[in-house]
Scaffold this active site. Structure first.
Site, PDB file in Angstrom:
ATOM      1  N   HIS A 153       0.697  -1.005   0.214  1.00  0.00           N
ATOM      2  CA  HIS A 153       0.360  -0.126  -0.132  1.00  0.00           C
ATOM      3  C   HIS A 153       1.215   1.454   0.091  1.00  0.00           C
ATOM      4  O   HIS A 153       1.965   0.920   0.836  1.00  0.00           O
ATOM      5  CB  HIS A 153      -0.733  -0.174   1.069  1.00  0.00           C
ATOM      6  CG  HIS A 153      -1.993   0.696   1.379  1.00  0.00           C
ATOM      7  ND1 HIS A 153      -1.606   2.334   0.998  1.00  0.00           N
ATOM      8  CD2 HIS A 153      -3.036   0.228   0.683  1.00  0.00           C
ATOM      9  CE1 HIS A 153      -3.135   2.846   1.103  1.00  0.00           C
ATOM     10  NE2 HIS A 153      -4.315   2.067   0.788  1.00  0.00           N
ATOM     11  N   GLU A 208      -8.124  -4.837  -0.263  1.00  0.00           N
ATOM     12  CA  GLU A 208      -8.207  -5.560  -1.620  1.00  0.00           C
ATOM     13  C   GLU A 208      -8.520  -7.525  -1.232  1.00  0.00           C
ATOM     14  O   GLU A 208      -8.765  -7.727  -1.940  1.00  0.00           O
ATOM     15  CB  GLU A 208      -7.744  -5.491  -2.722  1.00  0.00           C
ATOM     16  CG  GLU A 208      -7.725  -4.257  -3.253  1.00  0.00           C
ATOM     17  CD  GLU A 208      -9.059  -3.777  -3.658  1.00  0.00           C
ATOM     18  OE1 GLU A 208      -9.941  -4.360  -3.122  1.00  0.00           O
ATOM     19  OE2 GLU A 208      -8.365  -2.550  -4.714  1.00  0.00           O
TER      20      GLU A 208
HETATM   21  N1  ACO Z   1       3.902  -7.469  -4.602  1.00  0.00           N
HETATM   22  C1  ACO Z   1       5.160  -7.578  -4.929  1.00  0.00           C
HETATM   23  N2  ACO Z   1       6.011  -6.667  -5.163  1.00  0.00           N
HETATM   24  C2  ACO Z   1       5.272  -5.256  -4.827  1.00  0.00           C
HETATM   25  C3  ACO Z   1       4.280  -4.998  -4.289  1.00  0.00           C
HETATM   26  C4  ACO Z   1       3.421  -6.365  -4.156  1.00  0.00           C
HETATM   27  N3  ACO Z   1       1.975  -6.548  -4.162  1.00  0.00           N
HETATM   28  N4  ACO Z   1       3.737  -4.122  -3.628  1.00  0.00           N
HETATM   29  C5  ACO Z   1       5.023  -3.249  -4.293  1.00  0.00           C
HETATM   30  N5  ACO Z   1       5.671  -4.070  -4.302  1.00  0.00           N
HETATM   31  C6  ACO Z   1       7.453  -3.644  -4.652  1.00  0.00           C
HETATM   32  C7  ACO Z   1       7.323  -2.598  -5.984  1.00  0.00           C
HETATM   33  O1  ACO Z   1       7.749  -3.817  -7.417  1.00  0.00           O
HETATM   34  C8  ACO Z   1       8.782  -2.037  -5.976  1.00  0.00           C
HETATM   35  O2  ACO Z   1       9.881  -2.660  -6.360  1.00  0.00           O
HETATM   36  P1  ACO Z   1      10.763  -1.888  -6.980  1.00  0.00           P
HETATM   37  O3  ACO Z   1      11.439  -1.288  -5.872  1.00  0.00           O
HETATM   38  O4  ACO Z   1      12.178  -3.831  -7.096  1.00  0.00           O
HETATM   39  O5  ACO Z   1      10.900  -1.581  -8.198  1.00  0.00           O
HETATM   40  C9  ACO Z   1       8.630  -1.954  -4.565  1.00  0.00           C
HETATM   41  O6  ACO Z   1       7.882  -2.890  -4.001  1.00  0.00           O
HETATM   42  C10 ACO Z   1       8.072  -0.045  -3.901  1.00  0.00           C
HETATM   43  O7  ACO Z   1       6.862  -0.302  -5.058  1.00  0.00           O
HETATM   44  P2  ACO Z   1       5.938   1.182  -5.864  1.00  0.00           P
HETATM   45  O8  ACO Z   1       4.822   0.522  -6.605  1.00  0.00           O
HETATM   46  O9  ACO Z   1       6.925   2.182  -5.522  1.00  0.00           O
HETATM   47  O10 ACO Z   1       5.229   0.895  -4.102  1.00  0.00           O
HETATM   48  P3  ACO Z   1       3.555   2.344  -3.822  1.00  0.00           P
HETATM   49  O11 ACO Z   1       3.725   2.501  -2.713  1.00  0.00           O
HETATM   50  O12 ACO Z   1       3.676   2.394  -5.596  1.00  0.00           O
HETATM   51  O13 ACO Z   1       2.960   0.569  -4.468  1.00  0.00           O
HETATM   52  C11 ACO Z   1       0.768  -0.348  -4.625  1.00  0.00           C
HETATM   53  C12 ACO Z   1       1.106   0.761  -3.711  1.00  0.00           C
HETATM   54  C13 ACO Z   1       0.453  -0.056  -6.080  1.00  0.00           C
HETATM   55  C14 ACO Z   1      -0.684  -0.577  -4.250  1.00  0.00           C
HETATM   56  C15 ACO Z   1       1.351  -2.237  -4.980  1.00  0.00           C
HETATM   57  O14 ACO Z   1       1.635  -1.872  -3.592  1.00  0.00           O
HETATM   58  C16 ACO Z   1       1.028  -2.807  -5.531  1.00  0.00           C
HETATM   59  O15 ACO Z   1       1.110  -2.108  -6.475  1.00  0.00           O
HETATM   60  N6  ACO Z   1       0.299  -3.416  -4.922  1.00  0.00           N
HETATM   61  C17 ACO Z   1      -0.412  -4.893  -5.335  1.00  0.00           C
HETATM   62  C18 ACO Z   1      -1.595  -3.516  -5.945  1.00  0.00           C
HETATM   63  C19 ACO Z   1      -2.740  -4.063  -4.704  1.00  0.00           C
HETATM   64  O16 ACO Z   1      -3.401  -4.538  -4.457  1.00  0.00           O
HETATM   65  N7  ACO Z   1      -3.731  -2.584  -5.376  1.00  0.00           N
HETATM   66  C20 ACO Z   1      -4.821  -2.710  -3.795  1.00  0.00           C
HETATM   67  C21 ACO Z   1      -4.581  -1.414  -2.784  1.00  0.00           C
HETATM   68  S1  ACO Z   1      -5.249  -1.238  -2.602  1.00  0.00           S
HETATM   69  C22 ACO Z   1      -6.290   0.149  -2.925  1.00  0.00           C
HETATM   70  O17 ACO Z   1      -5.826   0.634  -3.494  1.00  0.00           O
HETATM   71  C23 ACO Z   1      -7.615   0.432  -2.193  1.00  0.00           C
END
Ligand code: ACO
Length: 385
Positions: free
Chosen positions: A250, A308
């Site tokens: 998140h 989610e």
């Molecule tokens: N699985 C694996 N790796 C992850 C995940 C995940 N669920 N979430 C983040 N990471 C990793 C990314 O790949 C990234 O790695 P890197 O630095 O090597 O590229 C690092 O963690 C940071 O990720 P960001 O995208 O910069 O983090 P951000 O804060 O933008 O992400 C997000 C938040 C978009 C929710 C992310 O955690 C994600 O994509 N989760 C999966 C989708 C999801 O569950 N979305 C629902 C969110 S809740 C809502 O909106 C109601």
């Protein structure tokens, strides 16, 4: 510069507060775990729109007003029929129908806000039935908001237990600080546009898999794993391929999303009483494995369960197909979008951040004197050179 605007405060709000370090969500003063399992959607809509919970007489009047707005105009129904004929995804149908709610209205903000909240369950339910070749069921005015949504979908009266589970879900997701879709709504309304335009934009933002589109893939992952002993190999392979695990991570929470706990408890109750609990047990075991492997995979970043994951489980337990997960999220979140629009109109300024230009500079355009591009009827566009 903060790419993605992390930690940037863009607006003030009385609607909700997300404490990402403590893992707490407060909705207009109430902890989400206090409000969501006990309140009604109508009470929470009132709370968000007017700033306090209603007195009994206010609650009754407000519920009647909301119920009377449930019917959708014929033009919206026709649009939904056309979308069903085209087999459009439900979120696209909802976005089109949301925009069409403006037909025949004069754009009064509170009126638009209440109408959007009241209409979303009817739009989603009607569309789902049409897309499955069923006729819509007539609107009922004697059911609460959550029960009416389930009735619109199935045509059957839901049990009190199922209604409570859905009601808990809708309240849990009704608002969440300046998330992407709410931000989109506030940006649109900050130009002094109208509430229906803002809500339509918000539906578009919610659709993406990094926001409201995650629960379908989260359930798909649990179903793909199928048995606890396969969790490790399937999840490890996903992470090795660089895939993100849906339902985890998140932008704001650095600990477990508090909404995940509220929904996990609601799912536990639902599965204990009503539904085959094998998928619930499997999901718990998948969650534990995913958390362990995410810690191994990204030791420097705390990736925990988000709302989610349990949304998927709860809505699946309610018999909703995955295609309806995100539209159902919208049925809950439209409360927050509406209240944010009214708050922005009352108190906000035009939202207009800056961008950092990283393109080239000093280039010179030298193509003047070229003949204009012409299009002859029936001929392809011809571009010189
Ligand atoms: N699985 C694996 N790796 C992850 C995940 C995940 N669920 N979430 C983040 N990471 C990793 C990314 O790949 C990234 O790695 P890197 O630095 O090597 O590229 C690092 O963690 C940071 O990720 P960001 O995208 O910069 O983090 P951000 O804060 O933008 O992400 C997000 C938040 C978009 C929710 C992310 O955690 C994600 O994509 N989760 C999966 C989708 C999801 O569950 N979305 C629902 C969110 S809740 C809502 O909106 C109601």
């Amino acid at each position: 510069m903060r790419e993605g605007l992390d930690d940037v405060v863009a607006v003030s709000t009385r609607l909700s507060h997300v404490d990402g370090e403590a893992g707490e969500l407060t909705i207009a003063g109430y902890p989400v775990d206090d409000l969501a399992p006990h309140a009604s959607v109508e009470e929470v809509a009132y709370l968000l729109l007017y700033g306090n919970l209603p007195e009994e007489s206010e609650r009754v009047r407000f519920s009647v007003d909301l119920a009377e707005r449930r019917g959708i105009p014929t033009a919206v129904l026709d649009l939904l029929r056309a979308a069903a004929h085209d087999n459009a995804p439900p979120m696209d149908a909802l976005r089109m129908a949301a925009a069409a709610l403006a037909l025949g209205r004069n754009g009064e903000p509170p009126d638009d806000a209440l109408t959007a909240i009241a209409s979303f369950p009817t739009i989603v339910g009607t569309y789902w039935r049409l897309r499955n070749g069923d006729e819509p069921v007539p609107v009922r005015y004697d059911l609460g908001h959550a029960a009416h949504y389930l009735h619109q979908l199935s045509g059957a009266l839901p049990s009190a237990e199922r209604t409570r589970a859905l009601e808990t879900y809708l309240i849990t997701v009704c608002d969440h600080g300046l998330n992407a879709s709410t931000f989109a709504a506030r940006v649109i309304i900050s130009t002094r546009s109208d509430v229906i335009s803002a809500i339509t934009g918000a539906v578009g933002a919610l659709k993406g898999p990094l926001h409201g589109g995650a629960p379908g893939p989260a359930l798909d992952m649990v179903l793909e794993i199928g048995a606890s002993e396969r969790a490790e190999s399937v999840i490890r392979a996903k992470l090795d391929r660089g895939e993100r695990l849906m339902g985890f991570g998140h932008r704001v929470y650095r600990v477990r999303d508090p909404r995940a706990d509220v929904l996990a408890q609601a799912a536990e109750r639902l599965y204990a009483n009503d539904v085959d609990r094998s998928i619930y047990d499997l999901a718990r075991s998948v969650e534990a494995t995913a958390l362990r492997l995410l810690r191994e995979h990204k030791p420097d970043r705390r990736l925990d369960t988000n709302v989610e994951f349990y949304t998927a489980l709860l809505l699946h337990g309610l018999g909703l197909p995955t295609e309806l997960f995100t539209p159902t999220f919208a049925v809950g979140r439209v409360l927050g979008w509406s209240a944010h629009c009214l708050e922005q109109l009352r108190e906000g300024r035009l939202i207009r951040p800056q961008s950092a230009y990283v393109g080239p500079t000093g280039l010179q355009y030298r193509n003047w004197g070229q003949p204009p591009i012409t299009v002859a009827t029936g001929a392809l566009l011809e571009h010189p050179g």
